[in-house]
Scaffold this active site. Sequence first.
Site, PDB file in Angstrom:
ATOM      1  N   CYS A  39       0.828  -1.216   0.000  1.00 43.43           N
ATOM      2  CA  CYS A  39       0.000   0.000   0.000  1.00 43.43           C
ATOM      3  C   CYS A  39       0.864   1.270   0.000  1.00 43.43           C
ATOM      4  CB  CYS A  39      -0.975  -0.036   1.167  1.00 43.43           C
ATOM      5  SG  CYS A  39      -2.295   1.168   1.004  1.00 43.43           S
TER       6      CYS A  39
ATOM      7  N   HIS B 169      -3.952  -5.134   0.542  1.00 39.92           N
ATOM      8  CA  HIS B 169      -3.461  -5.588   1.852  1.00 39.92           C
ATOM      9  C   HIS B 169      -3.558  -7.107   1.972  1.00 39.92           C
ATOM     10  CE1 HIS B 169      -2.969  -1.674   3.848  1.00 39.92           C
ATOM     11  NE2 HIS B 169      -3.878  -1.299   2.967  1.00 39.92           N
TER      12      HIS B 169
ATOM     13  N   GLU C 243      -2.542  -8.890   4.352  1.00 40.55           N
ATOM     14  CA  GLU C 243      -2.615  -9.321   5.761  1.00 40.55           C
ATOM     15  C   GLU C 243      -4.042  -9.432   6.270  1.00 40.55           C
ATOM     16  OE1 GLU C 243      -1.435  -6.522   4.572  1.00 40.55           O
ATOM     17  OE2 GLU C 243      -1.982  -4.776   5.771  1.00 40.55           O
TER      18      GLU C 243
END
Length: 511
Positions: A80, A168, A170
């Site tokens: 990001c 993202h 995660e």
Amino acid sequence: MQHNKVLILDFGSQYTQLIARRVRELNIYCEIHPFNKIPNDSDSFKAVILSGSPNSVRGEDVLHPDLSNIRGKKPMLAVCYGAQYLAHFSGGEVAESNTREYGRANLGFIKSEDAFFENIQVGSQVWMSHSDTIKTLPTGAVLLASTADVENAAFKIEGETTYAIQFHPEVYHSTDGRQLLKNFLVNIAHLDQDWTPNAFVEETVADLKAKLGDDKVVLGLSGGVDSSVAAMLLHKAIGKNLYCIFVNNGLLRKNEFEDVLNQYEGMGLNVKGVDASARFLDALAGKSDPEEKRKTIGRVFIEVFDDEAHRIQDVKWLAQGTIYPDVIESVSATGGPSATIKSHHNVGGLPDFMKLKVVEPLKALFKDEVRRVGASMNMDKQLLGRHPFPGPGLAIRILGDLTREKVRILQEVDAIFINGLREWNLYDKVWQAGAMLLPVNSVGVMGDERTYEKCVALRAVESTDGMTADWVNLPYEFLQKTSNDIINKVKGVNRVVYDISSKPPATIEWE
Ligand code: XMP
């Protein structure tokens, strides 16, 4: 044994800790450091991940560390803001998006022959959360993936092991996020997945043995997961030289002092139970302000603990159950040099008059990792699964001033609630539960008699770290039975309510 280490440079994203947890779930050790405090031993890190950020590379508050010792020298994954950082400062262009890009998207194009996308198919869902977009790729970049709205969703730098993604990996909603992190860390950075709970126990015990030798160590047990697991590790390392102290402050749950003390003795720990209830309750008499109650309990605890520690001849160390979230340096909202260290009751440690060195065997672990380490040492499941319980105990659940009678009432109510949760198999579905004794009396009828008695509130929340929480939708039948049991069995209570407030804006505890 030297493990691979991954360096996560934090630019202040709310998801940075999540990146660390995902990496560790792959059995690879990682550490988070602020973007402007790159560790001096950065050579010992085998790969680097740049986190996201609330800041913009185009803003005045751009976070711009010098990465020249890292970039191109070791594998790097930029997430990001990290990706925008690479683009903006290396010949690409970042501009404001026409629309803010939040939420789900699907990868419509993937350069599937690249090892980065092994086992990830076109259509894979990813999670976007950004308001800037990469218009032009940086010098030497090759496009690896796009979505319908974000053309430059993933790229790599030719001739380097530098990868960048706008989404993202995660967060849970990026369905192949784990695979992508694995592809980067294992296929591209060639890291071994050998950081397991068993390995952690073995190495920590060896380190503790080397560090502590024949020294004596004192540890305050609380009945909670962290101090118990810390004690077990130290016990394995130094046996009887670990002196545990478990203080009854008179504000524990019903029978907790006796039950937990028996359990600790059963584990072979050298533990001394100190019943200081009267000292705490006398010191609290007449105090109704929550902060004053907390301070009084903290002060008396240190006095009691210090008295006991002084009885141990030649003690050199104080052990603490500090865990990783307590010590991660956080990047402040404005970033920059004002990065602060979170204040926490476990950090900053010991009062001056206890001139002991500090040993913190869990300092590198997240809470769920502490539980896994405990399980790998065959510790009792019930002990490892215990809900968090605040240090000041029932004192902050009895609103206003405290009396022995109020403590007794709340212990009875709490025991009915918690035992009920266990009997109904609800305990493990709840992150934390407890009862509050309210400073109001209300009218009721029992038989033909009018009553004017206490009201209690039950609270059960789900959460991951206590920072935010939501109330749990417990079954009506359970609430009905619990309420009946409490009112019928606990003398002095004639009304039960259930707390349906989330945090924020409410807190978990009422004081
Ligand atoms: P709040 O009430 O702030 O609670 O939403 C968040 C978590 O912290 C615990 N808590 C405490 N723990 N000393 C502690 O050791 C305290 O003074 C204290 N106050 C709150 C609370 O039980 C919950 O898990």
